[in-house]
Design an enzyme around this catalytic site. Structure first.
Site, mmCIF file in Angstrom:
data_model
loop_
_atom_site.group_PDB
_atom_site.id
_atom_site.type_symbol
_atom_site.label_atom_id
_atom_site.label_comp_id
_atom_site.label_asym_id
_atom_site.label_seq_id
_atom_site.Cartn_x
_atom_site.Cartn_y
_atom_site.Cartn_z
ATOM 1 N N GLY A 11 16.830 -62.088 -39.359
ATOM 2 C CA GLY A 11 18.355 -62.258 -39.822
ATOM 3 C C GLY A 11 18.638 -62.870 -40.965
ATOM 4 N N THR A 36 20.611 -57.369 -34.220
ATOM 5 C CA THR A 36 21.212 -57.490 -35.555
ATOM 6 C C THR A 36 20.622 -57.969 -36.518
ATOM 7 O OG1 THR A 36 21.604 -59.971 -34.838
ATOM 8 C CG2 THR A 36 23.162 -58.220 -34.016
ATOM 9 N N GLY A 37 19.123 -58.361 -36.537
ATOM 10 C CA GLY A 37 18.453 -58.505 -37.840
ATOM 11 C C GLY A 37 18.217 -57.405 -38.353
ATOM 12 N N ASP A 57 11.711 -59.252 -28.321
ATOM 13 C CA ASP A 57 12.849 -59.703 -27.919
ATOM 14 C C ASP A 57 12.578 -61.201 -27.116
ATOM 15 O OD1 ASP A 57 14.927 -60.926 -26.365
ATOM 16 O OD2 ASP A 57 15.378 -59.035 -25.362
ATOM 17 N N TYR A 146 28.777 -66.975 -26.617
ATOM 18 C CA TYR A 146 27.911 -67.552 -27.864
ATOM 19 C C TYR A 146 27.945 -68.946 -27.501
ATOM 20 C CZ TYR A 146 26.475 -68.393 -32.704
ATOM 21 O OH TYR A 146 26.037 -69.024 -33.799
ATOM 22 N N LYS A 150 24.894 -71.406 -26.389
ATOM 23 C CA LYS A 150 24.456 -72.608 -27.154
ATOM 24 C C LYS A 150 24.383 -73.872 -26.681
ATOM 25 C CE LYS A 150 23.306 -70.236 -31.250
ATOM 26 N NZ LYS A 150 21.762 -70.015 -31.834
#
Ligand code: UDP
Length: 311
Positions: A11, A36-37, A57, A146, A150
């Protein structure tokens, strides 16, 4: 020389961190599932014998033969477009991924750092944001996957620190930019730069009066490094306190790219925070850290990256 695991290594931020840790002579195991990386971000590191990459993953278990001394858990989709496309993976990597990364840290007695986010403050009612502010988050809004992942990640990190006596560090990262951002990840920096470079209208959401504070990636990486190697468990804000409105930011990018673009005002996305600025007193006092790259300087380097790679 330490053996260090970096999750999300392909990433944007983690690839710069990996490079930095290799430069210091450490042995790095990079993990990324590449949703997404981008492998291009780290392919120049493959020649380094101290770098190993595993496509995996981190929401699923993984075991290491080497003894791991530090784990930086940075894996996560990280732009609003990404977490709309991968809502479940975003929740899983923040929840199960953090649990697994903490499990690895516990087994290896490794120090653990989690990249949390200014999003834990949501649409903040306190300005600038200090670490003792608890936030104003909508759990079921578009950003909830998200923000709540977090927030859970912070909670489980604290639980492992207190219950399992693990060495842990929580960083709350504010808007960060630099080379290796993806041109179409929907975030404001790549969006405005690509639009400016191609003389398209800059898509300012709302009236552009919302504020953000942008930190250049090398400054951020230095902060992460110092936090990991400190005695402080955090949370600690890492970001650049230089606050701008999004309209000012658009005008600055038009100027720096010498673009003919104009501005087109578009609908403000739901739950878009109205202000965001880190109070970095804690990082200054404890880590002796503050950003050094001015926004014009960092943007020039970033614009150059997009010009070279995407025009
Ligand atoms: N933004 C914008 N135009 C764009 C993309 C974003 O005006 O094409 C605004 C967005 O509404 C937000 C700010 O820029 O107020 C930063 O957006 P970004 O997605 O980069 O990060 P975040 O909202 O998570 O801070």
């Amino acid at each position: 020389m330490k053996t260090i695991v970096v999750t999300g290594a392909a990433g944007f931020i983690a690839s710069h961190l990996t490079e930095r840790l290799l430069d210091e002579g450490n042995s790095i195991i990079g993990i990324d599932n590449l949703i997404t990386g981008n492998i291009k971000n780290i392919k120049h590191l493959f020649a380094n014998k101290n770098f190993k990459f595993i496509q995996h993953d981190i929401s699923k278990p993984i075991y290491f033969n080497e003894t791991i001394e530090q784990i930086y858990h940075l894996a996560s989709p990280a732009s609003p477009i990404d977490y709309l496309e991968y809502p479940i993976q975003t929740l899983k990597v923040g929840a199960m991924g953090t649990h697994i990364a903490l499990g690895i840290a516990k087994k290896h007695k490794a120090a653990f750092l989690i990249s949390s986010t200014s999003e834990v403050y949501g649409d903040p009612l306190v300005h600038p944001q200090k670490e003792d502010y608890w936030g104003n988050v909508n759990p079921i809004g578009p950003r909830g996957v998200y923000d709540e992942a977090k927030r859970y990640a912070e909670a489980i990190t604290e639980a492992y620190r207190k219950y399992h006596k693990l060495e842990t560090h929580i960083a709350r990262i504010f808007n960060t930019y630099g080379p290796r951002m993806r041109p179409y990840d929907g975030r404001v920096v790549p969006a405005f730069i690509m639009q400016s470079l191609t003389n398209k209208s800059l898509s300012v959401f709302g009236n552009g009066s919302q504020t953000r504070s942008f930190c250049y990636v090398s400054d951020l990486v230095e902060g992460l490094f110092r936090l990991m190697n400190s005695n402080d468990s955090g949370p600690i804000n890492l970001g650049n306190p230089h606050e701008m409105t999004i309209l000012e930011f658009a005008q600055l990018i038009i100027k720096l790219t010498e673009s003919k673009s104009d501005i087109s005002y578009q609908k403000l996305p739901e739950d878009d925070p109205k202000v965001r600025q880190p109070d970095i007193t804690k990082a200054k006092n404890i880590l002796k850290w503050e950003p050094h790259i001015f926004v014009e300087e960092g943007l020039k380097l970033t614009i150059e990256f997009f010009r070279r790679n995407y025009l």
